[in-house]
Design an enzyme around this catalytic site. Structure first.
Site, PDB file in Angstrom:
ATOM      1  NE  ARG A 198      56.831  39.242  51.778  1.00  0.00           N
ATOM      2  CZ  ARG A 198      57.148  37.972  51.659  1.00  0.00           C
ATOM      3  NH1 ARG A 198      58.146  37.597  50.877  1.00  0.00           N
ATOM      4  NH2 ARG A 198      56.475  37.022  52.294  1.00  0.00           N
ATOM      5  CG  HIS A 206      54.193  26.499  49.297  1.00  0.00           C
ATOM      6  ND1 HIS A 206      53.615  27.378  50.178  1.00  0.00           N
ATOM      7  CD2 HIS A 206      54.806  27.266  48.367  1.00  0.00           C
ATOM      8  CE1 HIS A 206      53.870  28.617  49.795  1.00  0.00           C
ATOM      9  NE2 HIS A 206      54.604  28.579  48.700  1.00  0.00           N
ATOM     10  CE  LYS A 227      47.849  36.543  54.123  1.00  0.00           C
ATOM     11  NZ  LYS A 227      48.391  35.512  54.992  1.00  0.00           N
ATOM     12  CE  LYS A 236      57.120  29.754  51.086  1.00  0.00           C
ATOM     13  NZ  LYS A 236      56.892  31.066  50.453  1.00  0.00           N
ATOM     14  NE  ARG A 270      63.524  30.300  53.009  1.00  0.00           N
ATOM     15  CZ  ARG A 270      62.469  31.071  53.238  1.00  0.00           C
ATOM     16  NH1 ARG A 270      62.275  31.557  54.464  1.00  0.00           N
ATOM     17  NH2 ARG A 270      61.616  31.349  52.293  1.00  0.00           N
ATOM     18  N   GLY A 310      53.524  32.695  59.186  1.00  0.00           N
ATOM     19  CA  GLY A 310      53.009  31.534  59.920  1.00  0.00           C
ATOM     20  C   GLY A 310      52.381  31.885  61.270  1.00  0.00           C
TER      21      GLY A 310
END
Ligand code: ADP
Length: 461
Positions: free
Chosen positions: A293, A209, A116, A238, A339, A166
């Site tokens: 991805r 986000h 990162k 999320k 989700r 996370g």
């Protein structure tokens, strides 16, 4: 055209990939652990092979087991899905060395974006706005973190340089918190990623986000397929995603889309990917990371653009060219994804077990991606994401109404799920107005967990 594709994953994404291959006429090989011998992806694939015991390290994360399965079964391509080995550069490289086409970007792009601080440096140099944070290669010691925090001003977010899911993230609001939380975050990073390198970012309390879907071929053609607003998160994971982002105007969309395309172009990226930004209340946006991805939430983009992203990832890996021009990509209506996690909705604890009755909703604009069936036992070993409900209609209001009806219709007996939480959110006036930031879900957290700022071990992707 690939002769045979090995699906190096399980659950909903494995099924999604198998369906795409069926349409393309590519035979599939499923892999599974002993805990998954009755899983739907195993039944749906043309062939299947057991690769080890339940623990992911010994099965879905075992590079030798997966490669030998692919070679034994004569596969010439491998799709990693999301989570597990999908962002492991060594795995992508090992596939190529074994003569298997990895459906994803090149190993060096996975490694680059997986580091990162390095990704931040490259983006900054390319003129992509990056959140103020640690410069250079990251920090390993509290004293250096303190120096960065003083420069940035509190609150700051401590992150793992090799982070994902996370893990290794902590918010620090003052010096004492930083001194206490930095070593904790660092040990979490050591345990999860075998890396002590951390970095700090300015913590944006009220940001949204907003991420852009990228598609790129091997000939340096890059396009974006619009954005997804993924601000509805529980502890940086999320929960609901939607497209379009309710607060983006065409000018800002164009600006952010260009920055996302630039981010992929500057490194010569290929295949599908996602550039994530935080959008601050003042309209400024900042790069946070690029996921190399297919995302869990790819379905919302598919619904508004009509483009099958999984088929696209396979086509691009076959070396085909992008055959769309940016201007030809159209965006229709509004899509939302919910989700569905096998978890106790009050205590947020996993709720594995036997599904006695599975009745998914249906109707116009209602799509369910799931590996559940009547009599299926949700194993304890893996991510608790058991279904994705994706709802689409011509506008946001109708999508929310349709989603409420679909969620009420969705019966999953035997295990507990977060469907009640989704219904609460769909009745929340701020959500209905589209007025929310990444902190939105804190209002539905039990007071005890709100105070600590701790982020527990998290789910994949
Ligand atoms: P991971 O790769 O571990 O998922 P990300 O960098 O993508 O980590 O961050 C996950 C989520 O955490 C983001 O979607 C966002 O909600 C939140 N987040 C990340 N960085 C910041 C920041 N600097 N300020 C506020 N929230 C942040």
């Amino acid at each position: 055209m690939f002769k045979k594709l090995l699906v190096a994953n399980r659950g909903t994404i494995a099924i999604r990939i198998i369906r795409a291959c069926r349409e393309l006429g590519i035979p599939t090989v499923a892999v599974y652990s002993t805990a998954d011998k009755d899983a739907l992806h195993v039944r749906m694939a043309d062939e299947s092979v057991c690769i080890g015991p339940p623990a992911a390290e010994d099965s879905y994360l075992s590079i030798p087991s997966i490669l030998s399965a692919a070679l034994t079964y004569g596969a010439d391509a491998l799709h990693p899905g999301y989570g597990f080995l999908s962002e492991n550069g060594d795995f992508a490289e090992a596939c190529q060395r074994s003569g298997l086409q990895f459906v994803g970007p090149r190993a060096r792009h996975i490694r680059l974006m997986g580091d990162k601080p390095r990704a931040r440096r490259i983006m900054k140099r390319a003129g992509v706005p990056v959140l103020p944070g640690s410069d250079g290669k990251g920090v390993t010691e509290v004293r250096d973190a303190l120096a960065d925090a003083k420069r940035l001003g509190f609150p700051v977010l401590i992150k793992a340089a090799a982070g994902g899911g996370g893990k290794g993230m902590r918010v620090a609001r003052d010096v004492r918190e930083l001194e206490r939380l930095f070593p904790l975050a660092r040990s979490e990073s050591e345990a999860a990623f075998n890396s002590r390198t951390m970095y700090l970012e300015k913590y944006l309390e009220l940001a949204r986000h907003v991420e852009f879907q990228i598609v790129a071929d091997n000939f340096r053609n890059v396009q974006h397929l619009g954005e997804r607003d993924c601000s509805i998160q529980r502890r940086h994971q999320k929960v609901i995603e939607e497209s379009p982002c309710p607060v983006l105007n065409p000018r800002l969309r164009e600006k952010m889309g260009k920055a996302a395309v630039r981010a992929a172009e500057v490194v010569g990226y290929s295949n599908v990917g996602t550039v994530e930004f935080l959008l601050a209340p003042d309209g400024e946006f900042h790069f946070i990371e690029m996921n190399t991805r297919i995302q869990v939430e790819h379905g919302v983009t598919e619904m508004v653009t009509g483009i099958d992203l999984v088929k696209e990832s396979i086509r691009l890996a076959q070396g085909e060219r992008l055959n769309l021009k940016q201007k030809q990509i159209t965006f229709n209506g509004c899509a939302m994804e919910f989700r569905i996690y096998a978890e106790d909705p009050e205590r947020h604890l996993p709720s594995p077990g036997l599904v006695t009755n599975h009745h998914p909703p249906g109707g116009l604009g209602v799509r369910v991606e799931t590996a559940l069936y009547d009599g299926y036992r949700v194993p304890v070993h893996y991510d608790p994401l058991v279904a994705k409900l994706i709802v689409h209609s011509e506008n946001r209001k109708l999508t929310m109404l349709r989603a409420r009806a679909a969620l009420r219709e969705y019966l999953i007996d035997g295990i507990r799920t977060n469907i009640p939480l989704h219904l609460k959110i769909l009745h929340d006036p701020d959500f209905i107005r589209g007025d929310f930031s990444t902190g939105f879900l804190r209002r539905y957290e039990p007071a005890s967990s709100r105070a600590t700022g701790e982020i527990p071990a998290a789910k994949a992707s």
